[in-house]
Design a protein around this motif. Structure first.
Motif, PDB file in Angstrom:
ATOM      1  N   GLU B  92       0.832  -1.199   0.000  1.00 39.48           N
ATOM      2  CA  GLU B  92       0.000   0.000   0.000  1.00 39.48           C
ATOM      3  C   GLU B  92       0.877   1.264   0.000  1.00 39.48           C
ATOM      4  O   GLU B  92       0.616   2.216  -0.737  1.00 39.48           O
ATOM      5  CB  GLU B  92      -0.914  -0.015   1.242  1.00 39.48           C
ATOM      6  CG  GLU B  92      -1.906   1.142   1.271  1.00 39.48           C
ATOM      7  CD  GLU B  92      -2.784   1.119   2.521  1.00 39.48           C
ATOM      8  OE1 GLU B  92      -2.286   0.720   3.587  1.00 39.48           O
ATOM      9  OE2 GLU B  92      -3.964   1.495   2.418  1.00 39.48           O
ATOM     10  N   LEU B  94       3.942   1.494  -1.119  1.00 41.76           N
ATOM     11  CA  LEU B  94       4.640   1.626  -2.398  1.00 41.76           C
ATOM     12  C   LEU B  94       3.702   2.135  -3.482  1.00 41.76           C
ATOM     13  O   LEU B  94       4.109   2.865  -4.388  1.00 41.76           O
ATOM     14  CB  LEU B  94       5.240   0.276  -2.817  1.00 41.76           C
ATOM     15  CG  LEU B  94       6.432  -0.179  -1.980  1.00 41.76           C
ATOM     16  CD1 LEU B  94       6.838  -1.583  -2.361  1.00 41.76           C
ATOM     17  CD2 LEU B  94       7.607   0.774  -2.155  1.00 41.76           C
ATOM     18  N   ASN B  97       2.338   6.607  -3.939  1.00 48.49           N
ATOM     19  CA  ASN B  97       2.759   7.610  -4.912  1.00 48.49           C
ATOM     20  C   ASN B  97       2.999   7.024  -6.300  1.00 48.49           C
ATOM     21  O   ASN B  97       3.472   7.711  -7.195  1.00 48.49           O
ATOM     22  CB  ASN B  97       4.034   8.310  -4.416  1.00 48.49           C
ATOM     23  CG  ASN B  97       3.707   9.392  -3.407  1.00 48.49           C
ATOM     24  OD1 ASN B  97       2.851  10.243  -3.648  1.00 48.49           O
ATOM     25  ND2 ASN B  97       4.363   9.342  -2.266  1.00 48.49           N
ATOM     26  N   LEU B 100      -1.315   4.588 -10.926  1.00 49.85           N
ATOM     27  CA  LEU B 100      -2.084   3.346 -11.102  1.00 49.85           C
ATOM     28  C   LEU B 100      -2.606   3.278 -12.531  1.00 49.85           C
ATOM     29  O   LEU B 100      -3.795   3.127 -12.773  1.00 49.85           O
ATOM     30  CB  LEU B 100      -3.215   3.296 -10.083  1.00 49.85           C
ATOM     31  CG  LEU B 100      -2.743   3.352  -8.619  1.00 49.85           C
ATOM     32  CD1 LEU B 100      -3.922   3.296  -7.673  1.00 49.85           C
ATOM     33  CD2 LEU B 100      -1.763   2.239  -8.316  1.00 49.85           C
ATOM     34  N   ASP B 101      -1.685   3.455 -13.462  1.00 49.13           N
ATOM     35  CA  ASP B 101      -2.089   3.448 -14.870  1.00 49.13           C
ATOM     36  C   ASP B 101      -1.294   2.404 -15.638  1.00 49.13           C
ATOM     37  O   ASP B 101      -0.716   2.672 -16.688  1.00 49.13           O
ATOM     38  CB  ASP B 101      -1.896   4.839 -15.482  1.00 49.13           C
ATOM     39  CG  ASP B 101      -0.472   5.369 -15.277  1.00 49.13           C
ATOM     40  OD1 ASP B 101       0.338   4.651 -14.647  1.00 49.13           O
ATOM     41  OD2 ASP B 101      -0.173   6.469 -15.749  1.00 49.13           O
ATOM     42  N   GLU B 125      -8.296   1.125  -2.105  1.00 49.56           N
ATOM     43  CA  GLU B 125      -7.210   2.082  -2.062  1.00 49.56           C
ATOM     44  C   GLU B 125      -7.556   3.162  -1.053  1.00 49.56           C
ATOM     45  O   GLU B 125      -8.568   3.839  -1.180  1.00 49.56           O
ATOM     46  CB  GLU B 125      -7.012   2.688  -3.450  1.00 49.56           C
ATOM     47  CG  GLU B 125      -5.660   3.343  -3.565  1.00 49.56           C
ATOM     48  CD  GLU B 125      -5.588   4.344  -4.705  1.00 49.56           C
ATOM     49  OE1 GLU B 125      -6.590   4.530  -5.405  1.00 49.56           O
ATOM     50  OE2 GLU B 125      -4.515   4.948  -4.861  1.00 49.56           O
ATOM     51  N   PHE B 127      -5.284   5.560  -0.196  1.00 42.37           N
ATOM     52  CA  PHE B 127      -4.532   6.787  -0.476  1.00 42.37           C
ATOM     53  C   PHE B 127      -5.345   7.646  -1.439  1.00 42.37           C
ATOM     54  O   PHE B 127      -5.548   7.273  -2.594  1.00 42.37           O
ATOM     55  CB  PHE B 127      -3.179   6.435  -1.088  1.00 42.37           C
ATOM     56  CG  PHE B 127      -2.298   7.625  -1.348  1.00 42.37           C
ATOM     57  CD1 PHE B 127      -1.439   8.096  -0.372  1.00 42.37           C
ATOM     58  CD2 PHE B 127      -2.328   8.290  -2.566  1.00 42.37           C
ATOM     59  CE1 PHE B 127      -0.622   9.199  -0.599  1.00 42.37           C
ATOM     60  CE2 PHE B 127      -1.526   9.391  -2.803  1.00 42.37           C
ATOM     61  CZ  PHE B 127      -0.673   9.843  -1.825  1.00 42.37           C
ATOM     62  N   THR B 128      -5.807   8.768  -0.954  1.00 39.41           N
ATOM     63  CA  THR B 128      -6.629   9.625  -1.823  1.00 39.41           C
ATOM     64  C   THR B 128      -5.988  10.993  -2.001  1.00 39.41           C
ATOM     65  O   THR B 128      -6.638  11.925  -2.438  1.00 39.41           O
ATOM     66  CB  THR B 128      -8.026   9.816  -1.195  1.00 39.41           C
ATOM     67  OG1 THR B 128      -7.847  10.340   0.125  1.00 39.41           O
ATOM     68  CG2 THR B 128      -8.799   8.522  -1.129  1.00 39.41           C
ATOM     69  N   LYS B 130      -2.833  13.783  -3.274  1.00 32.75           N
ATOM     70  CA  LYS B 130      -2.117  14.023  -4.528  1.00 32.75           C
ATOM     71  C   LYS B 130      -0.859  13.167  -4.567  1.00 32.75           C
ATOM     72  O   LYS B 130      -0.169  13.031  -3.556  1.00 32.75           O
ATOM     73  CB  LYS B 130      -1.699  15.489  -4.612  1.00 32.75           C
ATOM     74  CG  LYS B 130      -2.832  16.458  -4.833  1.00 32.75           C
ATOM     75  CD  LYS B 130      -2.262  17.870  -4.923  1.00 32.75           C
ATOM     76  CE  LYS B 130      -3.372  18.878  -5.149  1.00 32.75           C
ATOM     77  NZ  LYS B 130      -2.832  20.255  -5.232  1.00 32.75           N
ATOM     78  N   LYS B 131      -0.564  12.671  -5.743  1.00 34.64           N
ATOM     79  CA  LYS B 131       0.642  11.861  -5.873  1.00 34.64           C
ATOM     80  C   LYS B 131       1.831  12.743  -6.219  1.00 34.64           C
ATOM     81  O   LYS B 131       1.687  13.723  -6.939  1.00 34.64           O
ATOM     82  CB  LYS B 131       0.448  10.818  -6.981  1.00 34.64           C
ATOM     83  CG  LYS B 131      -0.541   9.750  -6.585  1.00 34.64           C
ATOM     84  CD  LYS B 131      -0.571   8.609  -7.582  1.00 34.64           C
ATOM     85  CE  LYS B 131      -1.704   7.657  -7.235  1.00 34.64           C
ATOM     86  NZ  LYS B 131      -1.217   6.373  -6.734  1.00 34.64           N
ATOM     87  N   GLN B 148       8.478   8.568 -11.335  1.00 34.19           N
ATOM     88  CA  GLN B 148       7.419   8.416 -10.344  1.00 34.19           C
ATOM     89  C   GLN B 148       7.001   6.955 -10.161  1.00 34.19           C
ATOM     90  O   GLN B 148       6.282   6.646  -9.215  1.00 34.19           O
ATOM     91  CB  GLN B 148       6.214   9.280 -10.690  1.00 34.19           C
ATOM     92  CG  GLN B 148       5.623   8.993 -12.036  1.00 34.19           C
ATOM     93  CD  GLN B 148       4.422   9.887 -12.303  1.00 34.19           C
ATOM     94  OE1 GLN B 148       3.844  10.438 -11.387  1.00 34.19           O
ATOM     95  NE2 GLN B 148       4.065  10.016 -13.569  1.00 34.19           N
TER      96      GLN B 148
END
Lengths: 176, 763, 429
Positions: B92, B94, B97, B100-101, B125, B127-128, B130-131, B148
């Protein structure tokens, strides 16, 4: 996609390496030799030497990096990996006076926001910026070990403690 | 050697393991799955990904199994709610950031993080935020970078340092700002691309393959590299008859090289589908005329009739048969058979730059495998520059020293990069390698050889001291340019230097992927060598059939020779200096289009497998020989089967007895040829010859004092690498493009002078 | 700034108020360099180590590991050179005692290092000072030069066969370099990443040689231990934590400063409310962090009327720990959500980035704090933060991960009201 992105600090923007490394006076070379003599391994002197290059050239510029690589028999990327790890090593130009305001807890609760506001208002810049004349850079830094005399900032290597907005004015006005 | 055995208990199962075993390996060998990213066998421990956590009794916290050395009575749990929570948490973290594409990522489908997320990730998920973002960029013509996606396992920085000794790529920045890169963002290195290979995510990507294909579209074929003599195993990824990429990823291939490849193996393949490949057979009907496309039948008939008439007119020995050390064993075997049994000529040869026949004739000990090198105790390297010419050997030497504590003794006139690993670098005069052999063989006084090498005699005493202290394997490596007498003396050194607790092994360093195979197939036993054949052109030699091309250094000063021939037939992939004189040119198939075997410098016979159909009208070299034989009235009877040729090799060549393709099926268990071990014999004549030569050696040549640049050999433009645009950029000094966000190939024009300056013809 | 010893004769602070206290002359006139003389005259290295063991001196950097034990791990028969490294990378928020010890009494540190070097057989030693303390490096360099000129440093110290050098070394802005293995990486010229333990520095430290890393305050305690004897020193404190301890106090107290107290000083309430002059501006105590930022935060109710004893065991019993001894006192104007956010930002900034949970966890936590701060709080955010902290704690490569988790865990649990009010209905304009 709902996730927005935040730009992180650019670390390896294109740098054009100069052909020649930086050169220093005999006195500075002697100072560097003095540091190298302290360690059985040359590389150990990397941080003291970075500070010297920074002092002499304003920041750790490409010619300075090349100098260090040659002097320490390292690759330029070895200099880069170390330089970017330490927050006091500047890999881009900073002002003549680098005002580093402590923002950690003791300073924070004892008036750091007022100090920051005064500094920024007086210089007309935000933290992270440098004045147009290149005299001042303002940075927010983490604890400088001056919690008993908070709030405080460090200008270059000088501590200024027990600050008040008025004292900030006096200090900044008195800088040559 | 006996090893202490201890007991550990893993998930209530008692397991006997050797003392000192690493827990993560023990768990995995015992069938317990331990996830990890940063752990990589035989690289420095990192313990940073925190995936391989286990619970060990009497230890307060979860422990990383990669850092734990098993102790007797250790009780380990690898599966529990607590451990699973921790592992899911790491995935989670890792992914927090990490974009997820996966569908737009080049690594999608073969990404370790993607798989780990399926196996160990949470369902939702959390983590909501900003990456963190970092723009994609190019680090070099070969390496693309999407920072990234990085999970900072630092396999890349470790292989760059530990495998390659280059240390070109590092982590910069700190904390969540840490980014893999270089100072200034441009990567100057040998461009081996191993950082790409070991990257578990889509962070470091093959810039030459970028956005070209998806891994699941590629048919993966395990084959052997066609460049140097190390014989790396690789996976050829092909789609629709086109070779798209070459990797050594262990999901596809598990050869002697692990996930290692060099720049040539990984990026040198685009010649296969290159537009300059010769398309059809061609006939030059008249000297000085043009090559005219012809059908295979016409071309073969033309060749057959020419050979027939020249043999009738000038005798069988007027025909020379030449093969390249790049060809398969099958092709070389058949060429030899064609020359001796069908044509009946004594004049056959290979276009290799060196001939190791005297070495193999006196071979006193087996060849060292690459694994032997990794675990050797002492390595003596005489001449050569493996890091540029046999890069896998270079890597094995480096790891033997750095991870295995081996001692490396180098005799070289050039301070090669491997010197950094040497316990003793003996800087000799150019051409004094023979003196080193003489010294090791005790064939002359130390004062003579030292004077000729230009070193102190104490250096030689130190070498003997190191050898005498060696317990375990002593491996002697040499490049092939030694004289016949010196090769013979060297091959017998094993009898002088072995001891009860010391095994001596040899590792020759020929230049070509099948130099050893050519020797095994007997192609080096001809009456004359290639240069003698060229010198005899138009006199004793009237016609030459060559599979491949002559080397530039063989043609140098003999430019007129080929024109003097009555007839020249060439089997080639590309037009070369040799084809420009050919009367018939036949399009040969590349290694990617054929089945066969290569024999590497370990003596391993390894499979070459067909990945794509022959390009254009090309044919495998052995099939061309076969067809020509048929036209000349001899049916070899191999049909379309390379395997049938190999079966005959196994019957005819003693070292290959009993081998069959099915026995070579598993690249992870390569089969070593049984080269004859010569008995110890009197080599005083050879030593006398070497000593006489050494005594006459000139003492004036200066030693080279500069360490050669990384890539000075690897980047040389030759016939095959000429077909890869990126090599031209590298040969021209790897100029840095204006923008790092766009492929350099779109920004830098390969002007004619850039190209011309770099090209060295031949391959 | 107030500097005072309370409840004991000043040991570490004995000379700080003297004029020219940092000169060799004043140091010598006030008992300085007597301990090293005693050591060289009459003690074997083992005698020194045994005395330090008996003193029950525990490392003052934060971990509290028994110093004599640490010294005894250095292999005596190792053919490699040995090193003593002084950890003067004082960067823990709320901690500034080492700064004053070095500024006012640099020779005390030099003498302590000499004794340690003698005990461990070290010839070359370093003082790793954080880069921001540049003026302290100048002070130390000057003191070292004085000592060298007086034959107290270099070849044949005080005419004996003992030779030893001490050099200063500068950090450059990295909290993590206060962790002893990261400090050694940094001293070797590398990025300041912690290293795997084992091997411990005592076996393989600086340049892979046996090394002892001790905090400034630990080393400055050594001369007094030698002079008075280990047992006498121990008796100043408690059985398990000998001697005196120097505390830093900052925040909302009337007399912030540096205080030397005997280990086991009775009462934290008395210390804050009386010795430090009580809460400034007549406000109420709300919270205190007693050991530098990396320990559990305590509510006023856990201090007032609770007789919290000030030593390792006492503070644990009181719900926190000694850490580096840096008190941050907060009055009732402080929002513990804000203070926790501030510290989390600190840990995010200072995470070295080596391991997954610390690097990604602190980054994620800061983002959650910022989102909440911007009015995007959700009811389950407190739970999410606790879970993330649980996923960091005990799983990170070095203790920095734990240090980042503890302030949040304790704040969320002990000040739920301060978090609750941010989580719902606080969207800012």
């Amino acid at each position: 996609m709902s996730q927005q992105l935040t730009q992180i600090r650019p670390l390896s923007q294109p740098v054009h390496m100069p052909d020649e490394p930086a050169t220093f006076s005999a006195a500075v070379e002697a100072e560097i030799d003095g540091h190298l003599a302290k360690y059985p391994v040359k590389r150990s002197a990397i941080l003291p030497l970075m500070f010297i290059v920074q002092r002499e050239r304003g920041y750790l510029d490409p010619a300075g990096v090349l100098y260090l690589a040659n002097r320490l028999a390292l690759r330029v990327t070895d200099i880069w990996e170390v330089a970017t790890f330490y927050s006091m090593i500047q890999t881009r130009p900073v002002g003549k006076y680098h005002i580093q305001i402590c923002k950690t807890l003791s300073c924070k609760i004892l008036g750091e926001p007022l100090i920051t506001e005064r500094v920024c208002k007086k210089l007309g810049i935000k933290p992270g910026e440098t004045t147009a004349d290149g005299r001042f850079t303002v940075s927010m830094v983490e604890c400088l070990g001056s919690c008993g005399t908070a709030p405080m900032f460090q200008i270059n290597f000088d501590y200024h403690e027990n600050l008040t907005p008025e004292k900030v004015d006096r200090i900044l006005d008195s800088l040559p | 050697m006996t090893q202490d055995v201890i007991k550990v208990t893993i998930n209530n199962k008692d397991i006997q393991v050797p003392k000192g075993a690493r827990l993560i390996e023990v768990c995995r060998d015992s069938g317990f799955d331990i996830p990890s990213f940063c752990y990589y066998s035989d690289l420095a421990l990192q313990a940073s990904c925190r995936m391989c956590l286990v619970r060990i009794e009497k230890m307060p916290k979860l422990q990383t199994s990669c850092t734990i050395t098993c102790t007797d009575g250790m009780v380990v749990t690898t599966q529990s709610e607590e451990i699973e929570k921790a592992q899911r948490a790491m995935v989670e973290f890792l992914l927090a950031n990490h974009p997820l594409d996966c569908p737009v990522c080049d690594r999608g489908g073969e990404c370790e993080l993607q798989e780990m997320a399926f196996d160990w990730g949470g369902l939702e998920e959390r983590f909501t935020e900003k990456k963190n973002y970092y723009a994609e960029r190019y680090l070099s013509p070969m390496v693309a970078n999407d920072p990234q996606r990085c999970i900072l396992c630092k396999r890349c920085t470790r292989v760059c340092d530990e495998w390659m000794g280059e240390d070109a790529i590092e982590a910069g920045g700190r904390g969540a700002n840490t980014v893999i890169g270089t100072y200034g963002g441009w990567l100057d290195c040998s461009q081996c691309g191993n950082c790409i290979e070991v990257c578990p995510t889509g962070t470091l990507l093959d810039a030459t393959y970028r956005h070209q294909a998806r891994p699941w579209e590629l048919a993966q074929t395990v084959s052997t590299c066609t460049y140097c003599s190390d014989g790396c195993q690789m996976s050829l990824g092909a789609r629709g008859g086109e070779l798209m990429r070459v990797v050594a990823r262990d999901r596809y291939v598990n050869g002697l090289n692990g996930e290692f490849l060099c720049i040539k193996g990984r990026f040198g393949h685009p010649f296969v589908n290159h537009e300059a490949r010769i398309r059809t057979p061609m006939i030059r009907y008249k000297k000085g005329g043009k090559l005219i496309p012809a059908t295979w039948d016409d071309a073969i008939r033309h060749v057959a009739s020419k050979l027939d008439s020249i043999a009738n007119k000038h005798g069988r020995n007027s025909i020379g048969i030449v093969g390249s050390p790049r060809l398969t064993n099958e092709a070389l075997y058949l060429l030899k058979k064609f020359a001796t049994d069908l044509i009946g000529t004594d004049n056959y040869a290979v276009t290799d730059s060196v001939n190791l026949t005297p070495f193999f004739a006196n071979l006193g000990a087996p060849l060292a495998t690459h694994r032997d090198i990794r675990y050797a105790k002492t390595i003596v390297l005489i001449g050569g520059e493996p890091e540029e010419l046999q890069p896998l050997t270079g890597k094995q030497i480096r790891q033997a020293v750095r991870n295995g504590g081996a001692r490396l003794i180098i005799f070289n006139s050039v301070p090669i990069r491997l010197r950094e690993q040497a316990s003793q670098f003996i800087h000799i005069r150019p051409g004094a390698e023979e003196a080193a052999v003489l010294a090791l063989a005790g064939g002359a006084t130390d004062s003579l050889v030292s004077r000729k090498m230009g070193i102190e005699t104490a250096e030689l005493e130190k070498v003997r001291g190191t050898i005498n202290e060696t317990e375990g394997d002593l491996i002697i490596m040499f490049d092939g340019s030694l004289s016949a007498a010196a090769q013979s003396a060297l091959a017998q050194l094993s009898y002088l230097l072995r001891a009860d607790n010391r095994r001596v092994l040899f590792h020759p360093l020929p230049l070509y992927n099948n130099s050893i195979g050519a020797l095994d197939m007997g192609m080096t036993n001809g009456a004359i060598d290639v240069t003698q054949m060229l010198d005899a052109a138009g006199r004793g030699i009237r016609a030459v059939c060559v599979a491949g091309s002559f080397l530039p250094e063989q043609l140098r000063g003999r430019e007129e020779s080929l024109a003097k021939l009555d007839f020249l037939m060439v089997q080639e992939l590309f037009e070369t200096d040799t084809t420009s004189f050919a009367d018939v040119v036949l399009p040969a198939a590349s290694f990617a289009e054929i089945d066969g075997t290569f024999t590497n410098n370990d003596g391993f016979v390894q499979r070459v497998r067909q990945s794509i159909p022959p390009v254009n009208q090309s044919k495998a070299d052995w099939m061309i020989t076969d067809q020509l034989a048929r036209e000349l009235g001899v049916e070899f009877g191999f049909g379309m089967s390379a395997s049938a040729v190999f079966n005959e090799i196994a019957m005819q060549v003693p070292g290959y007895a009993g081998l069959r393709y099915p026995l070579l099926k598993d690249e992870s268990k390569p089969v070593q040829v049984k080269h004859d071990i010569a008995v110890q014999r009197d080599i005083s004549n050879e030593l006398e010859t070497v000593r006489t030569a050494v005594e006459q050696m000139d003492e004036s040549p200066e030693k080279h004092n500069d360490t050669p640049d990384v890539g000075h050999e690897l980047f040389k433009i030759r016939t095959l690498t000429d077909k890869v645009a990126q090599f031209h950029l590298l040969a021209a000094g790897n100029p840095r493009p204006e923008s790092l966000n766009v492929s350099p190939l779109y920004q830098i024009t390969l002007s004619d002078d850039l190209r011309a300056e770099a090209v060295v013809a031949g391959d | 700034m107030h500097i005072e010893a309370i409840g004991c004769e000043p040991l570490q602070l004995r000379r700080v108020h003297l004029e020219n206290s940092r000169t060799l002359e004043v140091y010598r006139r006030n008992g300085g360099y007597e301990a090293i003389k005693k050591v060289l005259d009459s003690m074997s290295p083992d005698d020194v180590i045994n005395d330090v063991k008996k003193s029950a001196l525990r490392g003052r950097g934060g971990a509290g590991f028994p110093t004599g034990l640490k010294w005894s791990f250095v292999p005596k028969d190792s053919p490699k050179p040995k090193y003593v490294v002084c950890n003067a990378d004082e960067s823990e928020p709320g901690t500034f005692k080492d700064r004053y010890l070095m500024e006012r009494d640099p020779h005390m540190l030099i003498e302590g290092m000499l004794i340690a070097a003698y005990a461990l057989g070290a010839k070359t030693n370093y003082i790793y000072t954080r880069g921001e303390y540049r003026y302290l490096i100048d002070i130390m360099d000057q003191a070292l030069a004085e000592a060298r000129a007086a034959g107290l440093l270099g070849e044949k110290i005080l005419g004996t066969d003992f030779s030893c050098e001490i050099y200063t070394h500068t950090g450059a802005g990295a909290y993590i370099c206060g962790e002893e293995t990261a400090l050694l990486s940094s001293l070797e010229g590398m990025r300041g990443h912690p290293r795997m333990k084992p091997p411990f520095p005592a076996v393989s430290g600086l340049y892979a040689c046996p090394t002892v890393v001790n905090n400034v305050e630990t080393l400055t305690a050594v001369p007094d231990i030698i002079k008075m004897g280990g047992e006498a020193y121990q008796k100043l404190g408690t059985e398990k934590s000998g001697g005196t301890k120097v505390w830093s106090v900052s925040g909302h107290v009337n007399r912030p400063g540096v205080y030397e107290l005997p280990m086991g000083y009775d009462d934290m309430e008395k210390f804050i409310m009386e010795d430090c002059g009580g809460i400034a501006n007549g406000r109420q105590l709300k919270a205190v962090i007693p050991g530098g930022s990396s320990v559990y935060i305590m509510r006023a109710e856990a201090v007032i009327g609770k007789d919290v004893r000030m030593d390792y065991e006492g503070l644990v019993a009181g719900g926190s720990s000694v850490g580096s001894g840096g008190f941050i006192v907060m009055d009732d104007t402080v929002d513990i959500f804000e203070s926790t956010k501030n510290l989390t930002e600190f840990y995010k900034h200072e995470s070295c980035g080596w391991c997954t949970p610390c690097r990604e966890g602190t980054d994620w936590l800061v983002k959650i704090f910022k989102r909440i701060d911007n009015g995007g709080g959700r009811a389950d955010d407190a739970q999410l933060m606790l879970d993330l902290c649980d996923n960091i704690e005990g799983k990170s490569f070095c203790p920095l991960g734990d240090a980042a988790a503890w302030p949040i865990q304790s704040a969320v649990k002990r000040f739920p009201e301060d978090f609750a009010k941010h989580l719902v209905g606080s969207r800012k304009e």
